[in-house]
Scaffold this active site. Structure first.
Site, PDB file in Angstrom:
ATOM      1  N   GLU A 160     -22.385  -7.285   6.117  1.00  0.00           N
ATOM      2  CA  GLU A 160     -20.919  -7.131   6.161  1.00  0.00           C
ATOM      3  C   GLU A 160     -20.172  -8.059   5.211  1.00  0.00           C
ATOM      4  OE1 GLU A 160     -19.970  -7.500  10.326  1.00  0.00           O
ATOM      5  OE2 GLU A 160     -21.126  -5.708  10.848  1.00  0.00           O
ATOM      6  N   GLU A 267     -28.093   1.126  11.954  1.00  0.00           N
ATOM      7  CA  GLU A 267     -27.576   0.779  13.299  1.00  0.00           C
ATOM      8  C   GLU A 267     -26.887   1.985  13.924  1.00  0.00           C
ATOM      9  OE1 GLU A 267     -25.173  -2.791  13.203  1.00  0.00           O
ATOM     10  OE2 GLU A 267     -26.439  -3.734  11.690  1.00  0.00           O
TER      11      GLU A 267
END
Ligand code: XIL
Length: 381
Positions: A160, A267
């Site tokens: 991220e 994910e």
């Protein structure tokens, strides 16, 4: 992988006995693991409670050939206090994976969440001098990678790192503030030096969507230009029942692949509950209704299956040409999903392929249908 396992083995009712006398359970027909065969990795994230319950553990090993630690490999799990490494839980996960012939991917070496402040800040919360921050980064990354060696096949080096707002680029994290913009390149270099055998990934949410996708492409190009090893870009895949369109994923995979990297969906889950935000900024909290406490209505169940099918059709298409090499779900059963508490606390969510009774949902059948065109099962028979 299974082809190798099968060489020189005797096959009796789905149980193979190897030449060394060890027995390994073969993927059972009708499971995701059998459906992908050796064509790609199909993974799940272990949630803290999973391995305590044999029903969870059995289901996970039957259905998947790859594991991610939901929290166990994050910086605050491995080195909360400077110089004190706590590998026990992650080691247990690795041992479990080995016993069941599963690969392990490491998540994550560098992230602005679930990371101890001392890595990049002084006691007053101010950025450390560059050299001190780089030394901490190096100590952490090298120690962790070397501890796991080749038992971890690849690492999310950076999680991220890109801004959500369209006017930015690199997220202004403590690491960036202390080290500077080259902190990403430095992290990849350190990781590669620590073990040249392991794959290295950049992982993020919402990077399939135009806007953030352009920024991810920029980062991929910069990493390539810097000459660092980058095997794959990880699209987290925290999706919603009505967002994004599967076509967006298709386009993003094509564009990432054109940069010469593999793509992994790392994910995946599909939130069925009402919410305002998209993506997975774990610091976000919002209010929202909790309409499916008693179970998922048939029409929503059906819609969920269609969404899984649409995404997997795209994934399988790109797996066939070797671009997508892994899909990992972020959990296995609906009772152990982080989405019961994100972005609204305490709801009853239904985002995964198995329900609270460990039963496969229609979405599981839909994924199996999609995986048929991979030819995985036939590759093993
Ligand atoms: C989540 C875990 O599943 C939770 O148990 C934890 O409380 C917060 O983090 N993106 C990521 C993952 O990269 O590490 C996050 O995992 C979910 C969003």
């Amino acid at each position: 992988m299974y082809r190798t396992l099968l060489a020189g083995t005797t096959l009796i009712l789905g149980v193979a006995t190897t030449a060394t006398g060890q027995s390994a359970t073969l993927p059972l027909p009708g499971t995701l693991r059998a459906a992908v065969g050796d064509r790609m990795l199909i993974g799940t994230a272990i949630m803290a409670q999973d391995l305590q319950d044999p029903r969870h553990a059995d289901l996970i090993t039957r259905e998947f050939n790859c594991l991610t630690g939901g929290n166990e490999f994050k910086p605050d799990a491995l080195q909360k206090m400077k110089g004190t490494f706590t590998f026990e839980k992650a080691d247990q996960l690795v041992a479990f994976a080995k016993r069941h012939d599963m690969k392990v991917v490491g998540h994550t070496l560098l992230w602005h969440n679930q990371s101890p402040a001392w890595l990049f800040q002084n006691a007053d919360g101010e950025p450390l001098p560059r050299e001190a921050a780089l030394a901490n980064l190096k100590d952490h990354v090298a120690a962790v990678i070397q501890h796991f060696g080749n038992d971890v096949v690849g690492w999310d080096v950076l999680n991220e790192g890109i801004t959500d707002g369209d006017d930015g680029y690199l997220r202004d994290t403590p690491a960036r503030k202390a080290i500077g913009d080259d902190y990403v390149v430095q992290a990849f270099k350190i990781a590669h030096e620590a073990n040249p055998n392991v794959e290295l990934y950049y992982n993020d949410y919402n990077i399939e969507n135009p806007g953030k996708r352009e920024r991810a492409l920029k980062l991929i190009r910069e990493l390539k230009a810097a000459g660092v090893r980058l095997d794959a870009v990880g699209i987290q895949g925290h999706w919603l029942i009505n967002f994004p369109d599967a076509q967006v994923l298709d386009d993003a995979i094509t564009e990432f692949a054109a940069e010469g990297v593999e793509v992994m969906i790392t994910e995946m889950d599909i939130d069925v509950l009402p919410r305002r935000s998209t993506g997975a900024d774990i610091t976000l909290r919002e209010a929202g209704a909790d309409p499916y406490k008693e179970g998922l209505p048939a029409d929503v169940q059906q819609k969920l299956a269609e969404r899984y099918k649409a995404f997997f059709d795209v994934i399988v298409k790109h797996a066939a040409d070797g671009v997508v090499t892994r899909v990992s779900l972020w959990g296995t059963t609906d009772d152990h999903t982080w989405l019961n508490n994100f972005p609204v606390r305490g709801r009853t969510n239904h985002p995964l392929l198995f329900d609270r009774n460990f039963a496969p949902k229609p979405a599981h059948a839909a994924v199996l249908e999609s995986l048929k065109s991979l030819g995985g099962a036939s590759a093993q028979n």
